[in-house]
Design an enzyme around this catalytic site. Structure first.
Site, PDB file in Angstrom:
ATOM      1  N   HIS A  53       0.526  -1.246  -0.317  1.00 57.54           N
ATOM      2  CA  HIS A  53      -0.206   0.259   0.074  1.00 57.54           C
ATOM      3  C   HIS A  53       0.423   1.208  -0.087  1.00 57.54           C
ATOM      4  CE1 HIS A  53       0.078  -0.225   4.096  1.00 57.54           C
ATOM      5  NE2 HIS A  53      -0.010   1.601   4.420  1.00 57.54           N
ATOM      6  N   LYS A  56       0.383   5.099  -2.283  1.00 61.15           N
ATOM      7  CA  LYS A  56       0.455   6.439  -1.575  1.00 61.15           C
ATOM      8  C   LYS A  56       0.961   8.002  -2.537  1.00 61.15           C
ATOM      9  CE  LYS A  56       1.215   5.043   3.207  1.00 61.15           C
ATOM     10  NZ  LYS A  56       0.124   4.979   4.377  1.00 61.15           N
ATOM     11  N   GLU A  78       6.546   5.028  13.882  1.00 58.26           N
ATOM     12  CA  GLU A  78       5.078   4.396  14.063  1.00 58.26           C
ATOM     13  C   GLU A  78       4.803   5.168  15.443  1.00 58.26           C
ATOM     14  OE1 GLU A  78       2.178   1.799  11.692  1.00 58.26           O
ATOM     15  OE2 GLU A  78       4.136   0.152  12.060  1.00 58.26           O
ATOM     16  N   HIS A 136       7.482  -2.189   2.137  1.00 62.32           N
ATOM     17  CA  HIS A 136       7.928  -0.849   1.955  1.00 62.32           C
ATOM     18  C   HIS A 136       8.835   0.004   2.304  1.00 62.32           C
ATOM     19  CE1 HIS A 136       3.463  -1.841   3.057  1.00 62.32           C
ATOM     20  NE2 HIS A 136       4.046  -1.681   4.328  1.00 62.32           N
ATOM     21  N   LYS A 169       8.139   0.420  16.350  1.00 59.78           N
ATOM     22  CA  LYS A 169       6.950   0.957  16.897  1.00 59.78           C
ATOM     23  C   LYS A 169       7.275   1.545  18.241  1.00 59.78           C
ATOM     24  CE  LYS A 169       3.980  -2.502  14.465  1.00 59.78           C
ATOM     25  NZ  LYS A 169       2.931  -1.328  13.251  1.00 59.78           N
TER      26      LYS A 169
HETATM   27  C1  BG6 Z   1       1.547  -2.066   7.414  1.00 62.35           C
HETATM   28  C2  BG6 Z   1       2.237  -2.528   8.786  1.00 62.35           C
HETATM   29  O1  BG6 Z   1       1.823  -2.833   6.679  1.00 62.35           O
HETATM   30  O2  BG6 Z   1       1.927  -0.870   7.512  1.00 62.35           O
HETATM   31  C3  BG6 Z   1       1.637  -2.841   9.306  1.00 62.35           C
HETATM   32  O3  BG6 Z   1       1.804  -4.533   8.584  1.00 62.35           O
HETATM   33  C4  BG6 Z   1       1.784  -1.126  10.059  1.00 62.35           C
HETATM   34  O4  BG6 Z   1       2.205  -2.731  11.188  1.00 62.35           O
HETATM   35  C5  BG6 Z   1       1.349  -0.154   8.432  1.00 62.35           C
HETATM   36  O5  BG6 Z   1       1.226  -0.699  11.256  1.00 62.35           O
HETATM   37  C6  BG6 Z   1       0.938   1.237   7.910  1.00 62.35           C
HETATM   38  O6  BG6 Z   1       0.807   1.594   7.243  1.00 62.35           O
HETATM   39  P1  BG6 Z   1       0.827   2.924   7.536  1.00 62.35           P
HETATM   40  O7  BG6 Z   1      -0.098   3.429   6.083  1.00 62.35           O
HETATM   41  O8  BG6 Z   1      -0.002   3.682   8.487  1.00 62.35           O
HETATM   42  O9  BG6 Z   1       2.123   4.267   7.041  1.00 62.35           O
END
Ligand code: BG6
Length: 516
Positions: A203, A207, A241, A265, A363
Site C-alpha cells: 500500500h 500513496k 510509528e 514498504h 513501533k
Molecule cells: C502495514 C504494517 O503494512 O503498514 C503495519 O503491517 C503498519 O504494521 C502499517 O502499522 C503502517 O501503514 P501506514 O500507511 O499507516 O504507514
C-alpha cells in the site's frame, strides 16, 4: 538561449491522463471481511471510490466468510466501517446505490457448496448488475489460506472469465516469511492465475507522496544531476510509528519489524529513490528499473555492526502510560521478535558507489512519521571562519511521505545581523498548501487500478524474491544470535527513538539519525 521544443514520443500512450479513470463493469469478492484490513481500509476505500464517481454503476461487492449472515448483515458491517473510516463525506444516495450490489456468501474455505453458491452469486450479479463477468478476488486473509481459496476458485470455474471478461486475484503481504516460502506462495498463485492477473498490494506504492518521488526526480531538471555519489553522502529512510502492536499479536509475533515493513514498504521506497529513469511509466519499464536496484543491493560484511533491533519497553505514548512489547497480550514473554529494525544497505552501482542507505522502522517511537532523507555531502570548501558555520550541518532533501505530506529542502543561510553566521534553514513544499484537492487514500488508488487492470503500482514476484534475498541473511544472522545467546533485541523506552545500538550503528559511520 532558446528552449528546445518539447517533443512527444509517438510510442507513448496517447490517452489524456488527466481524464478521470473510471472502472468498467466489474465486481469484487472479498475474503476476510471480518479482519481489520477490510474494515479499516478496503471497505471505506470502495465507498470513497463510489463517492468520487469512479466505480461503475452496477459495481458489486460480495463478502465471503464463516459467518451466519444474510446480505443485510454484511451491508451493516460495511456501513459501520464506511461511517467510521471513509475519507469522503457520507452521502445517502451514493450509499444506497452501492449497497444494492452487496451480497454475502457464508461458508468455510473447504466448503464446496459455499463456492458453488459463490459461483451462482457471481452469475446472478452479471445478470442483474451488469458486472460483465469481470471479477476481482481480494484475499484479505492469512497467506496460509491462499492455496485453499485459489484451489476452490479454480475447481468451481471461477478463475477464468468467458470471452473478453477478466478474473484477477489481489493478495496482501506478507508474501512469505523468507525467500523459500515466498517462492512456494507464488507457485500456489501462479498455478491458477497468469502473472498479469495477480495483483500484490504494497500500500505504500499507492500513496501520493511515494509516487511523487518519481515526479520529483524525473519531471525536474534540478535534482537528477546531483542524485548520485558525487553529491549524496547517504540516504535515510524512516518509517516510525507511535502505535504499538495493538490487537495484532497473532500476526506480529514471529514476524517482526523487518519482515513486516522493511521487506516491502522500505525496500520499495529505496528502489524508487535509487533507480534509473525508466523508458516509460508502464508496468514493465518501471519494474525493470526497480528490479535492477534491488538486484544491486549488497549487505555489508559485518551484520553485527550494520544492523540493529529492539523491542519497545514500557513508557509513554500520546500522554498515556503504555506497557512494553513483552507484556502485550498474546506475546510470549521470551519472544525475540523485533519491533524496531535498522539496517545499512549498499547499492552496488556506479551511481551509488560508497553511498550507504540506512533504513529504520519501529513501533512506539516518538512520533508517526515516514520520510526519505537524501543527505548531501558538505560543500568542498567553506570560505568562512569556522565559528560562522558551527551550526551548519549537511544539505538535505527530505520527502515527507506522511503525515504532513510534502518536501523539505535544508540548506545553510545567513542569520540576520552584523556578523557572518550561517545556520540550517528549511524550505517547505506542503501538499495541503499547494493543491486544493486532498490526497486519496492509498487503497482507493490501488483498488481502482485492480479494476482497471493497471499494474505499475503492484510489485511483481521477482521484486518480492529480490527483497527476501536482501533480508534473509539479516534474519538468519539475528536468529543465530538468538540461538547462540549472543544477542537479542535491545529494549527501548516507548515514546523514544529506538535502541541505542541503532545510534551506535550510525555513529560508527560518523553519522546520526535524523530526529524528525
Ligand atoms: C502495514 C504494517 O503494512 O503498514 C503495519 O503491517 C503498519 O504494521 C502499517 O502499522 C503502517 O501503514 P501506514 O500507511 O499507516 O504507514
Amino acid at each position: 538561449m532558446t528552449t528546445p521544443p518539447v517533443r512527444s514520443n509517438p510510442l507513448r500512450d496517447p490517452r489524456d491522463r488527466r481524464l478521470p479513470r473510471i472502472a468498467g463493469p466489474s465486481g469484487m469478492v472479498l475474503f476476510g471481511v471480518t479482519g481489520d484490513l477490510s474494515r479499516k481500509k478496503i471497505m471505506p476505500a470502495i465507498y470513497d471510490l463510489a463517492n468520487r464517481g469512479l466505480l461503475p454503476p452496477g459495481f458489486s461487492l460480495t463478502g465471503f466468510a464463516r459467518r451466519d449472515w444474510a446480505d443485510q448483515d454484511f451491508a451493516q458491517i460495511v456501513h459501520d466501517s464506511v461511517k467510521a473510516h471513509a475519507r469522503t463525506e457520507f452521502r445517502e444516495e451514493v450509499w444506497r446505490q452501492l449497497a444494492e450490489g452487496f451480497r454475502f456468501v457464508p461458508g468455510d474455505f473447504d466448503d464446496d457448496q459455499a463456492f458453488e453458491r459463490l459461483r451462482r452469486t457471481i452469475e446472478e450479479l452479471d445478470e442483474v448488475r451488469g458486472t460483465g463477468g469481470n471479477h476481482a478476488f481480494y484475499l484479505a486473509i492469512p497467506p496460509g489460506f491462499f492455496a485453499d481459496v485459489v484451489g476452490q476458485l479454480q475447481e468451481h470455474g471461477l478463475t477464468e472469465g468467458r470471452g473478453d471478461s477478466w478474473r484477477r486475484v489481489v493478495v496482501e503481504k506478507p508474501f512469505g516469511h523468507d525467500l523459500a516460502s515466498a517462492q512456494r506462495l507464488n507457485a500456489v498463485l501462479a498455478e491458477v492465475f497468469p502473472s498479469g492477473s495477480i495483483f500484490r498490494i504494497d500500500h505504500y506504492l499507492g500513496k501520493e507522496t511515494v509516487q511523487n518521488i518519481l515526479a520529483l526526480r524525473f519531471a525536474n531538471a534540478m535534482f537528477e544531476p546531483i542524485w548520485n555519489s558525487n553529491y549524496v553522502d547517504h540516504v535515510q529512510i524512516t518509517m516510525a510509528e507511535d502505535i504499538g502492536i495493538g490487537g495484532r499479536a497473532g500476526y506480529y509475533d514471529g514476524i517482526g519489524a523487518a519482515r513486516d515493513v522493511i521487506q516491502n514498504h522500505l525496500l520499495q521506497l529505496l528502489a524508487l529513490v535509487a533507480m534509473e529513469e525508466p523508458t516509460s511509466f508502464d508496468a514493465a519499464s518501471l519494474r525493470i528499473e526497480k528490479q535492477k536496484v534491488l538486484a544491486s543491493v549488497v549487505l555489508p560484511r559485518r551484520l553485527d555492526l550494520t544492523t540493529a533491533r529492539g523491542q519497545y519497553a514500557a513508557g509513554w505514548a500520546g500522554g498515556e502510560e503504555v506497557i512494553g512489547f513483552l507484556e502485550e497480550e498474546g506475546i510470549k514473554r521470551t519472544s525475540t521478535t523485533e519491533t524496531y529494525a535498522a539496517v545499512r544497505l549498499d547499492v552496488d552501482t556506479r551511481r551509488w558507489a560508497g553511498v550507504p542507505f540506512y533504513l529504520r522502522t519501529g513501533k512506539r517511537l516518538g512520533r508517526r512519521v515516514t520520510e526519505v532523507a537524501v543527505v548531501f555531502k558538505r560543500a568542498p570548501h567553506l570560505p568562512f571562519a569556522a565559528s560562522s558555520t558551527e551550526e551548519l550541518t549537511q544539505n538535505a532533501l527530505v520527502i515527507r511521505v506522511q503525515p504532513d505530506e510534502g518536501v523539505t529542502m535544508r540548506f545553510g543561510s545567513k542569520v540576520p545581523g552584523t556578523q557572518m553566521e550561517i545556520r540550517d534553514v528549511n524550505m517547505d513544499f506542503v501538499y495541503g498548501g499547494a493543491f486544493t484537492e486532498s490526497s486519496p487514500e492509498a487503497y482507493e488508488r490501488l483498488i481502482l487500478d485492480v479494476l482497471l487492470g493497471d499494474p505499475p503500482l503492484f510489485p511483481r514476484h521477482e521484486e518480492v524474491e529480490l527483497s527476501w534475498r536482501i533480508l534473509d541473511p539479516i534474519l538468519d544472522h539475528w536468529a543465530r544470535q538468538d540461538e547462540q545467546r549472543k544477542g537479542k533485541p535491545e529494549q527501548y523506552p516507548s515514546g523514544g527513538w529506538g535502541p541505542e545500538s541503532a545510534d551506535a550503528m550510525l555513529a560508527r559511520d560518523g553519522r546520526v539519525w535524523r530526529r524528525p
